[in-house]
Motif scaffolding. Sequence first.
Motif, PDB file in Angstrom:
ATOM      1  N   ASN A  97      43.037  36.760  49.753  1.00 28.22           N
ATOM      2  CA  ASN A  97      42.618  36.868  51.161  1.00 28.22           C
ATOM      3  C   ASN A  97      42.442  38.329  51.553  1.00 28.22           C
ATOM      4  O   ASN A  97      43.271  39.189  51.206  1.00 28.22           O
ATOM      5  CB  ASN A  97      43.662  36.228  52.075  1.00 28.22           C
ATOM      6  N   VAL A  98      41.365  38.592  52.286  1.00 28.28           N
ATOM      7  CA  VAL A  98      41.038  39.951  52.734  1.00 28.28           C
ATOM      8  C   VAL A  98      40.705  39.912  54.218  1.00 28.28           C
ATOM      9  O   VAL A  98      40.061  38.966  54.701  1.00 28.28           O
ATOM     10  CB  VAL A  98      39.841  40.526  51.932  1.00 28.28           C
ATOM     11  N   GLY A 102      37.998  37.123  54.565  1.00 25.90           N
ATOM     12  CA  GLY A 102      37.256  36.614  53.424  1.00 25.90           C
ATOM     13  C   GLY A 102      38.216  36.087  52.374  1.00 25.90           C
ATOM     14  O   GLY A 102      39.312  36.627  52.199  1.00 25.90           O
ATOM     15  N   THR A 103      37.833  35.025  51.667  1.00 22.03           N
ATOM     16  CA  THR A 103      38.692  34.395  50.661  1.00 22.03           C
ATOM     17  C   THR A 103      37.882  34.134  49.394  1.00 22.03           C
ATOM     18  O   THR A 103      36.743  33.619  49.472  1.00 22.03           O
ATOM     19  CB  THR A 103      39.274  33.073  51.197  1.00 22.03           C
ATOM     20  N   SER A 153      35.385  40.083  45.618  1.00 21.83           N
ATOM     21  CA  SER A 153      34.521  39.009  46.135  1.00 21.83           C
ATOM     22  C   SER A 153      34.967  38.581  47.531  1.00 21.83           C
ATOM     23  O   SER A 153      34.146  38.292  48.403  1.00 21.83           O
ATOM     24  CB  SER A 153      34.551  37.814  45.185  1.00 21.83           C
ATOM     25  N   ALA A 154      36.287  38.552  47.768  1.00 23.52           N
ATOM     26  CA  ALA A 154      36.796  38.201  49.100  1.00 23.52           C
ATOM     27  C   ALA A 154      36.373  39.247  50.123  1.00 23.52           C
ATOM     28  O   ALA A 154      36.042  38.932  51.274  1.00 23.52           O
ATOM     29  CB  ALA A 154      38.319  38.078  49.047  1.00 23.52           C
ATOM     30  N   SER A 155      36.354  40.546  49.687  1.00 29.33           N
ATOM     31  CA  SER A 155      35.915  41.619  50.587  1.00 29.33           C
ATOM     32  C   SER A 155      34.442  41.449  50.977  1.00 29.33           C
ATOM     33  O   SER A 155      34.072  41.611  52.142  1.00 29.33           O
ATOM     34  CB  SER A 155      36.134  42.977  49.918  1.00 29.33           C
ATOM     35  N   LEU A 156      33.634  41.102  49.980  1.00 31.77           N
ATOM     36  CA  LEU A 156      32.209  40.860  50.283  1.00 31.77           C
ATOM     37  C   LEU A 156      32.045  39.691  51.248  1.00 31.77           C
ATOM     38  O   LEU A 156      31.175  39.707  52.126  1.00 31.77           O
ATOM     39  CB  LEU A 156      31.440  40.594  48.983  1.00 31.77           C
ATOM     40  N   LYS A 157      32.864  38.668  51.080  1.00 36.07           N
ATOM     41  CA  LYS A 157      32.830  37.527  52.010  1.00 36.07           C
ATOM     42  C   LYS A 157      33.138  37.975  53.439  1.00 36.07           C
ATOM     43  O   LYS A 157      32.519  37.540  54.408  1.00 36.07           O
ATOM     44  CB  LYS A 157      33.848  36.461  51.579  1.00 36.07           C
ATOM     45  N   GLU A 211      30.705  37.891  56.762  1.00 36.12           N
ATOM     46  CA  GLU A 211      31.087  37.296  58.046  1.00 36.12           C
ATOM     47  C   GLU A 211      30.809  38.268  59.200  1.00 36.12           C
ATOM     48  O   GLU A 211      30.296  37.881  60.258  1.00 36.12           O
ATOM     49  CB  GLU A 211      32.568  36.915  58.013  1.00 36.12           C
ATOM     50  N   ALA A 212      31.115  39.547  59.004  1.00 33.09           N
ATOM     51  CA  ALA A 212      30.843  40.553  60.037  1.00 33.09           C
ATOM     52  C   ALA A 212      29.336  40.725  60.245  1.00 33.09           C
ATOM     53  O   ALA A 212      28.855  40.871  61.378  1.00 33.09           O
ATOM     54  CB  ALA A 212      31.473  41.886  59.637  1.00 33.09           C
TER      55      ALA A 212
END
Length: 461
Positions: free
Chosen positions: A399-400, A426-427, A433-437, A441-442
């Motif tokens: 989770n990020v 992001g998950t 990959s969670a950071s990119l998610k 979202e932003a």
Amino acid sequence: MSRKFIAYSVVALLFLFAGCTSTKKVETVPSVPKPEWVSSRPTSQTYYIGIGSTTKTVDVNQYQMAAKQNAQADLASEISVNVSANSVLHVLEKNYDFREDFTKTIRTEAQEEIEGFEMVDTWEDDYSYWVYYRLSKAEHQRIKERKKRDAIARSLDSYGKGLDALSSHDVRLALVNFIKALEPIKPYFGEQIPADFRGESIELGNEILTKLSTNLSAINITPVKKEIVVKSGGSIGGNQLQFNVKHKTYGAVYEFPILASYSEKPIKDTRKRTEQDGVVKYSVERVKSTKLQETFTISADIDGLAIEATANQFIRKLVNRLPKPEASVIIVIEKPILCVVSWESELGSKQNKSILKDAFIKKAVESGFLIETEKNRADYLVTIKASTSPMGQNGSYKNVSLEGTLKVETLKGNQIYFKAFEGITGTHFDYNSASLKAFDEAKLKIEVSYFREISDAIRNN
């Protein structure tokens, strides 16, 4: 109680009821033979005839008045409105499709203004009431000619004042008096209206109409600027949005009523009058349109002139059908210039690509904004700050969270918009990959809502 007393009581009530009903009984009209004029409409070479009838009601005055009004309307219908080929009505019918409106009006007013008729007879039976009017054709003609002479005299007075106003270069006052001159002769629009004026013979109605239309056509409205460029959210002042109103012969048209409209939205002070030099100025407080251009239009306020001249609705309607001068200015709307800077980092390391900045610029270009890399050449500075950090994991999922800010300032440093990135996560199976998610979202929030809010803030600034 005895049976004898009950019997006496019943008899007494019967007598009382009989007495009450007898006082309400409607008396029948004495039988009078039906006159021939009821059965067969009279004809006459010397009289106009009017026959009116109505069904009786309990209100005697009401049904008698109704029958008289019907007879008067019938009488008026016999007095035909003949249209002369050299009449005002002929011109209106030919050029402005006005005959039907006029005929209805004349019929109504003829009924109201008929004089000199007399009641010949009345007749009634139990169910209806009849009235017989007649009007001497010779007497009607005499009254009509007297009224027409008086009307022509009043019309000539206003017509002369209109010409005098033109000589003094007062175009507005001239047009007001020409409109006034139409009202007295309105009942004779279907006829020739010959008149002697200052030693000349004129056809008065057509002469007035010609003076009205030619002088309206001689008025030119010219914008100082045919096109005005304004940035979205900016204002347009009277030094830009102004018009010159001039008559081809008499120059500046002063104190002249003007009606304005703006295609984007209603404006204040839609009705104004020109100044002494024939200039009229308008302003638009804020241009908020999302279109590339809008139109600002002004025209001669013909109804304003007509209201000044007369309260007669028919004359006002007639005058409003005349062609009126107008002019327009194109308002070209430019989107402001934006300079976008960003600091975007993932998990403590600066990104190689600016995901949020690129998304914002793409949205801005699609919406018509211009992008400038040099801050001092822009109208607004957009600053994006965003960074992600680990929040732990749930099982095999990492989770990020993303935090940061989005703000917009003018070059003078006045902040017009601020938004904190909150609750964005992001998950994924790994932290990158969670950071990119989280950035995705932003990015979505910028595209869906934040950019629209910024656009509104710029337009309202």
